[in-house]
Design an enzyme around this catalytic site. Structure first.
Site, PDB file in Angstrom:
ATOM      1  N   ASN A 220      -2.042  -3.691  -8.533  1.00 38.52           N
ATOM      2  CA  ASN A 220      -1.394  -2.901  -7.879  1.00 38.52           C
ATOM      3  C   ASN A 220      -0.391  -3.673  -6.800  1.00 38.52           C
ATOM      4  O   ASN A 220      -0.648  -5.055  -6.833  1.00 38.52           O
ATOM      5  CB  ASN A 220      -2.135  -1.818  -7.042  1.00 38.52           C
ATOM      6  CG  ASN A 220      -2.905  -2.278  -6.120  1.00 38.52           C
ATOM      7  OD1 ASN A 220      -2.653  -3.326  -5.311  1.00 38.52           O
ATOM      8  ND2 ASN A 220      -4.413  -2.013  -6.249  1.00 38.52           N
ATOM      9  N   PHE A 333      -9.956   3.687   3.842  1.00 38.31           N
ATOM     10  CA  PHE A 333      -8.421   3.658   3.947  1.00 38.31           C
ATOM     11  C   PHE A 333      -7.942   4.502   2.810  1.00 38.31           C
ATOM     12  O   PHE A 333      -8.627   4.686   1.453  1.00 38.31           O
ATOM     13  CB  PHE A 333      -7.757   2.232   3.506  1.00 38.31           C
ATOM     14  CG  PHE A 333      -7.457   1.580   4.842  1.00 38.31           C
ATOM     15  CD1 PHE A 333      -6.000   1.307   5.432  1.00 38.31           C
ATOM     16  CD2 PHE A 333      -8.518   1.146   5.660  1.00 38.31           C
ATOM     17  CE1 PHE A 333      -6.075   0.699   6.402  1.00 38.31           C
ATOM     18  CE2 PHE A 333      -8.411   0.232   6.790  1.00 38.31           C
ATOM     19  CZ  PHE A 333      -7.078   0.184   7.041  1.00 38.31           C
TER      20      PHE A 333
END
Length: 416
Positions: A220, A333
């Site tokens: 990513n 998160f």
């Protein structure tokens, strides 16, 4: 240059502390004017020494106005009182900061050369000395500079690592002087003040790479900027910081321990080993959700047929941790394309977190940006939120929430 505004409440951080700033001859000397201003605003008493080369970039008058004290620049200047100036300066100072520290001045300091007021003050110094290097990337990477930096460290000096980016010469790379606000934070933390004194903080950051074959992988766009900002801020506040990170786009901060991993499986193993000793876990890493079911031993050959890659879920690190010790604080998160209180609270409960930092994908938020906007959730709902601000400011908001947690306050008080 983006230096965060320092609030009036921070003034006590360096109140009454004596800081000697040595400015040497590099283009980054203009940043030292702002550094002087921030030090003064933080409550420090600041005196400035300039080299002859530094005066080619910024005038002594600038520093005299900002510091409120005369600038020293001449080893043989006449004085109304019988004093040896470099000795008087080194005795007066509680911290010495060399910013910018050019390759030339670093070399002189490493060798103990004392041929002007600035270098003589370093040789006679009796307090911690901090160097903030600033130079071209080739000079920073040169074996000579690396050797001199290591010599300074062996001599007990401290180096505030330079940043990476556009340089004055037009090139791009490492060598930019640390931002003035970052330097002030380092000096503040050096005096031992901090709400997280003695607290052990484990931070994860960066991305993971899931191998398809020896040359290809799934990953990513996480840069590691948020996690590194959090680790640096926790360290500034007195914490003992351990950092576990995957591949990143920025250099890691100076922390107590750091380990680099690559895959989600490696990240999971590293976190499980480190978690039992941590008081706070901040899981800011962007760990891959899926990994190839099978990895090719050799490079997959291109052909006309369609290639399918079967994916399997990776280990959910947060959900898999043993959280029976309720004195630990766990922060997760979440990055989503739309904000939802319901989804955030569901994820917080599923992961078994105490807090969840929710950030949204956007042009100025999320991965690979220098800014972000977050909402912080606790077990009872929203606790804090921010507009689009720097990731350094995001880190500060997150730590502000954590230092108010009664478990952390109690542990910090016990260990001070």
């Amino acid at each position: 240059m983006s230096t965060p505004r320092r609030k009036a409440k921070d003034k006590e951080g360096l109140f009454g502390k004596r800081v000697l700033l040595i400015v040497t001859g590099g283009i980054a000397a203009y940043k030292s004017a702002l550094l002087t201003r921030l030090l003064v605003r933080s409550g420090a008493e600041v005196r400035v020494v300039m080299t002859e080369a530094a005066k080619r970039f910024v005038t002594p008058l600038t520093f005299e106005v900002l510091s409120g004290n005369p600038v020293a620049d001449d080893l043989f200047a006449p004085h109304t009182e019988p004093e040896i100036e470099h000795i008087e300066l080194s005795v007066w100072a509680e911290r010495i900061v060399v910013a910018p520290a050019t390759a030339d001045f670093i070399a002189k300091s490493a060798l103990g050369i004392a041929d002007d007021l600035a270098s003589t003050t370093i040789v006679s110094s009796r307090c911690p000395v901090y160097f903030a290097p600033a130079m071209n990337q080739a000079m920073w990477r040169s074996p000579t500079t690396k050797r001199n930096i290591e010599t300074l460290k062996r001599d007990g000096r401290f180096v505030i690592e330079p940043g990476s980016g556009d340089l004055a010469c037009g090139e791009e790379g490492p060598g930019r002087m640390a931002e003035p606000g970052e330097i002030v934070d380092v000096i503040e933390s050096s005096f031992g003040r901090g709400e997280l004194q003695g607290i052990r903080v484990l931070v994860t950051g960066g991305r993971t790479e899931e191998e398809i074959d020896p040359v290809r992988y799934i990953s990513n766009r996480s840069s590691g900027k948020t996690a590194f900002a959090i680790a640096a801020e926790a360290k500034r506040r007195g914490a003992v910081v351990e950092l576990i990170h995957g591949p990143v786009d920025v250099p890691p901060p100076d922390v107590d321990a750091a380990r680099e991993v690559r895959s989600a499986a490696q990240m999971a193993r590293a976190v499980k080993r480190a978690f039992p000793k941590a008081d706070i876990l901040i899981m800011a890493a962007a760990v891959a959700d899926f990994t190839p079911e099978r990895k090719s031993r050799g490079k997959m050959k291109r052909g006309e047929e369609v290639v399918s890659i079967r994916l399997k879920p990776t280990t959910d690190i947060l959900a898999s941790l043993n959280k029976s010790d309720k004195t630990k604080v766990v922060v997760g998160f979440a990055l989503e394309d739309e904000e939802s209180d319901r989804k955030a609270m569901e994820k917080l409960k599923t992961k078994g977190c105490d807090y969840l930092v929710f950030n949204r994908i956007g042009p100025d938020t999320g991965f690979s940006t220098d800014t972000n906007s977050v909402v912080i959730y606790g077990r009872r709902g929203r606790i804090a939120s921010t507009p689009i601000v720097s990731k350094r400011e995001i880190a500060s908001v997150i730590l502000d929430v954590l230092v108010k947690d009664k478990r952390i306050r109690q542990k910090s008080n016990e260990r001070k």
